[in-house]
Motif scaffolding. Sequence first.
Motif, PDB file in Angstrom:
ATOM      1  N   GLY A  65     -12.590  -5.572  -3.508  1.00 32.14           N
ATOM      2  CA  GLY A  65     -13.772  -4.770  -3.229  1.00 32.14           C
ATOM      3  C   GLY A  65     -13.480  -3.537  -2.375  1.00 32.14           C
ATOM      4  N   ILE A  66     -12.278  -2.976  -2.536  1.00 26.94           N
ATOM      5  CA  ILE A  66     -11.868  -1.796  -1.768  1.00 26.94           C
ATOM      6  C   ILE A  66     -12.041  -0.560  -2.644  1.00 26.94           C
ATOM      7  CG2 ILE A  66      -9.928  -0.656  -0.620  1.00 26.94           C
ATOM      8  CD1 ILE A  66      -8.742  -3.479  -0.161  1.00 26.94           C
ATOM      9  N   VAL A  67     -12.681   0.460  -2.095  1.00 27.75           N
ATOM     10  CA  VAL A  67     -12.837   1.718  -2.814  1.00 27.75           C
ATOM     11  C   VAL A  67     -11.625   2.595  -2.492  1.00 27.75           C
ATOM     12  CG1 VAL A  67     -14.234   3.803  -3.099  1.00 27.75           C
ATOM     13  CG2 VAL A  67     -15.352   1.574  -2.758  1.00 27.75           C
ATOM     14  N   ILE A  68     -10.827   2.855  -3.503  1.00 22.58           N
ATOM     15  CA  ILE A  68      -9.638   3.703  -3.352  1.00 22.58           C
ATOM     16  C   ILE A  68      -9.981   5.068  -3.957  1.00 22.58           C
ATOM     17  CG2 ILE A  68      -7.213   4.027  -4.010  1.00 22.58           C
ATOM     18  CD1 ILE A  68      -7.429   1.658  -2.231  1.00 22.58           C
ATOM     19  N   ARG A  69      -9.957   6.072  -3.125  1.00 26.37           N
ATOM     20  CA  ARG A  69     -10.222   7.427  -3.627  1.00 26.37           C
ATOM     21  C   ARG A  69      -8.962   8.030  -4.254  1.00 26.37           C
ATOM     22  NH1 ARG A  69     -13.285   6.728   0.956  1.00 26.37           N
ATOM     23  NH2 ARG A  69     -11.601   7.403   2.339  1.00 26.37           N
ATOM     24  N   ARG A  70      -7.808   7.680  -3.711  1.00 23.09           N
ATOM     25  CA  ARG A  70      -6.530   8.169  -4.248  1.00 23.09           C
ATOM     26  C   ARG A  70      -5.454   7.149  -3.904  1.00 23.09           C
ATOM     27  NH1 ARG A  70      -5.762  11.979  -1.182  1.00 23.09           N
ATOM     28  NH2 ARG A  70      -3.928  11.266  -0.119  1.00 23.09           N
ATOM     29  N   PHE A  71      -4.577   6.909  -4.850  1.00 19.13           N
ATOM     30  CA  PHE A  71      -3.456   5.991  -4.641  1.00 19.13           C
ATOM     31  C   PHE A  71      -2.246   6.615  -5.330  1.00 19.13           C
ATOM     32  CE2 PHE A  71      -1.031   2.057  -5.690  1.00 19.13           C
ATOM     33  CZ  PHE A  71      -0.857   1.585  -4.407  1.00 19.13           C
ATOM     34  N   ASP A  72      -1.518   7.444  -4.590  1.00 15.52           N
ATOM     35  CA  ASP A  72      -0.340   8.119  -5.124  1.00 15.52           C
ATOM     36  C   ASP A  72       0.913   7.386  -4.658  1.00 15.52           C
ATOM     37  OD1 ASP A  72      -2.047  10.010  -6.188  1.00 15.52           O
ATOM     38  OD2 ASP A  72      -1.775  11.420  -4.532  1.00 15.52           O
ATOM     39  N   ILE A  93      26.568  -1.391  -9.424  1.00 14.01           N
ATOM     40  CA  ILE A  93      26.360  -0.322 -10.396  1.00 14.01           C
ATOM     41  C   ILE A  93      24.903   0.126 -10.397  1.00 14.01           C
ATOM     42  CG2 ILE A  93      26.418   0.218 -12.864  1.00 14.01           C
ATOM     43  CD1 ILE A  93      28.916  -1.542 -13.024  1.00 14.01           C
ATOM     44  N   GLY A  94      23.991  -0.753 -10.031  1.00 12.93           N
ATOM     45  CA  GLY A  94      22.570  -0.413 -10.016  1.00 12.93           C
ATOM     46  C   GLY A  94      22.172   0.392  -8.788  1.00 12.93           C
ATOM     47  N   PHE A  95      20.882   0.516  -8.607  1.00 14.68           N
ATOM     48  CA  PHE A  95      20.363   1.254  -7.467  1.00 14.68           C
ATOM     49  C   PHE A  95      20.791   0.600  -6.162  1.00 14.68           C
ATOM     50  CE2 PHE A  95      17.333   2.591 -10.758  1.00 14.68           C
ATOM     51  CZ  PHE A  95      17.387   3.956 -10.567  1.00 14.68           C
ATOM     52  N   LYS A  96      21.184   1.424  -5.198  1.00 12.33           N
ATOM     53  CA  LYS A  96      21.541   0.942  -3.872  1.00 12.33           C
ATOM     54  C   LYS A  96      20.302   0.778  -3.013  1.00 12.33           C
ATOM     55  CE  LYS A  96      25.122   2.502  -1.885  1.00 12.33           C
ATOM     56  NZ  LYS A  96      26.259   3.143  -1.279  1.00 12.33           N
ATOM     57  N   SER A  97      19.323   1.651  -3.221  1.00  9.67           N
ATOM     58  CA  SER A  97      18.064   1.555  -2.477  1.00  9.67           C
ATOM     59  C   SER A  97      16.959   2.223  -3.281  1.00  9.67           C
ATOM     60  CB  SER A  97      18.184   2.215  -1.105  1.00  9.67           C
ATOM     61  OG  SER A  97      18.385   3.605  -1.235  1.00  9.67           O
ATOM     62  N   ILE A  98      15.772   1.693  -3.104  1.00 13.57           N
ATOM     63  CA  ILE A  98      14.568   2.271  -3.702  1.00 13.57           C
ATOM     64  C   ILE A  98      13.526   2.310  -2.594  1.00 13.57           C
ATOM     65  CG2 ILE A  98      12.745   2.015  -5.416  1.00 13.57           C
ATOM     66  CD1 ILE A  98      14.750   0.403  -7.120  1.00 13.57           C
ATOM     67  N   ASP A  99      13.016   3.499  -2.331  1.00 14.15           N
ATOM     68  CA  ASP A  99      11.998   3.664  -1.296  1.00 14.15           C
ATOM     69  C   ASP A  99      10.672   4.006  -1.946  1.00 14.15           C
ATOM     70  OD1 ASP A  99      13.762   3.300   0.970  1.00 14.15           O
ATOM     71  OD2 ASP A  99      14.579   5.274   0.485  1.00 14.15           O
ATOM     72  N   ILE A 100       9.640   3.271  -1.545  1.00 14.17           N
ATOM     73  CA  ILE A 100       8.296   3.442  -2.064  1.00 14.17           C
ATOM     74  C   ILE A 100       7.417   3.933  -0.916  1.00 14.17           C
ATOM     75  CG2 ILE A 100       6.298   2.267  -3.083  1.00 14.17           C
ATOM     76  CD1 ILE A 100       8.395   0.078  -3.993  1.00 14.17           C
ATOM     77  N   LEU A 101       6.734   5.032  -1.131  1.00 10.81           N
ATOM     78  CA  LEU A 101       5.781   5.536  -0.157  1.00 10.81           C
ATOM     79  C   LEU A 101       4.449   5.700  -0.867  1.00 10.81           C
ATOM     80  CD1 LEU A 101       4.990   6.686   2.615  1.00 10.81           C
ATOM     81  CD2 LEU A 101       5.763   8.920   1.789  1.00 10.81           C
ATOM     82  N   ALA A 102       3.472   4.906  -0.466  1.00 10.50           N
ATOM     83  CA  ALA A 102       2.145   4.969  -1.085  1.00 10.50           C
ATOM     84  C   ALA A 102       1.230   5.786  -0.191  1.00 10.50           C
ATOM     85  CB  ALA A 102       1.588   3.568  -1.292  1.00 10.50           C
ATOM     86  N   ASP A 103       0.639   6.806  -0.769  1.00  9.95           N
ATOM     87  CA  ASP A 103      -0.347   7.634  -0.081  1.00  9.95           C
ATOM     88  C   ASP A 103      -1.719   7.115  -0.514  1.00  9.95           C
ATOM     89  OD1 ASP A 103      -1.775   9.590   1.221  1.00  9.95           O
ATOM     90  OD2 ASP A 103      -1.092  11.230  -0.069  1.00  9.95           O
ATOM     91  N   ILE A 104      -2.370   6.387   0.389  1.00 11.74           N
ATOM     92  CA  ILE A 104      -3.610   5.686   0.067  1.00 11.74           C
ATOM     93  C   ILE A 104      -4.771   6.356   0.790  1.00 11.74           C
ATOM     94  CG2 ILE A 104      -4.823   3.472   0.148  1.00 11.74           C
ATOM     95  CD1 ILE A 104      -1.977   2.161   0.414  1.00 11.74           C
ATOM     96  N   ASP A 105      -5.723   6.844   0.019  1.00 13.04           N
ATOM     97  CA  ASP A 105      -6.941   7.411   0.592  1.00 13.04           C
ATOM     98  C   ASP A 105      -8.054   6.393   0.395  1.00 13.04           C
ATOM     99  OD1 ASP A 105      -9.008   8.927   1.579  1.00 13.04           O
ATOM    100  OD2 ASP A 105      -8.971  10.411  -0.032  1.00 13.04           O
ATOM    101  N   ALA A 106      -8.344   5.665   1.458  1.00 11.86           N
ATOM    102  CA  ALA A 106      -9.383   4.631   1.447  1.00 11.86           C
ATOM    103  C   ALA A 106      -9.834   4.423   2.883  1.00 11.86           C
ATOM    104  CB  ALA A 106      -8.837   3.330   0.858  1.00 11.86           C
ATOM    105  N   ASP A 107     -10.975   3.801   3.037  1.00 12.56           N
ATOM    106  CA  ASP A 107     -11.483   3.515   4.382  1.00 12.56           C
ATOM    107  C   ASP A 107     -10.791   2.273   4.928  1.00 12.56           C
ATOM    108  OD1 ASP A 107     -13.200   5.713   4.352  1.00 12.56           O
ATOM    109  OD2 ASP A 107     -14.770   4.571   3.329  1.00 12.56           O
ATOM    110  N   LEU A 108      -9.498   2.413   5.192  1.00 15.66           N
ATOM    111  CA  LEU A 108      -8.664   1.336   5.722  1.00 15.66           C
ATOM    112  C   LEU A 108      -7.855   1.880   6.889  1.00 15.66           C
ATOM    113  CD1 LEU A 108      -7.182  -0.025   2.348  1.00 15.66           C
ATOM    114  CD2 LEU A 108      -9.069  -1.036   3.650  1.00 15.66           C
TER     115      LEU A 108
END
Length: 141
Positions: A65-72, A93-108
């Motif tokens: 029930g969370i209103v997300i205005r933007r989730f990039d 041979i695969g990825f050494k690191s993967i960094d995830i940064l979520a830009d969340i526009d919500a009333d949280l």
Amino acid sequence: MPEKMISLQTQMTTDWKVTAQVRDHALVIDQPSATNAGATPLELFIFSLAGCISTIGKMVARDEGIVIRRFDVNMSATINTDGLLGKETADPIGFKSIDILADIDADLTDIEKQYFLDLVCHRCPIHDNLLNLTLVTHNAG
């Protein structure tokens, strides 16, 4: 436990281009140094993770029930290319690191946003496949 089978077949065409028909979608993988007709497999892998997180984020927001205005989702990944080029390397041979940064526009709050992202990543199948061993077999025909 419910299971769904996902199948596809690829074709190597001219140069380095690989194509596949997935449902109603024609997909292309290519190399920038060749015809550059599509993203590389590594780029699509990272895009798949980001896309899965985005989709699951929408599901979790709906369920909670969370209103997300933007989730990039912004991704960066580091890979040592020596192994895929056939050179000796001590690194995986695969990825050494993967960094995830979520830009969340919500009333949280920032803490609630982090909890939300943790919940999203916990439900994301691609994220789970990266954290846990998945049986992969390969056979030549």
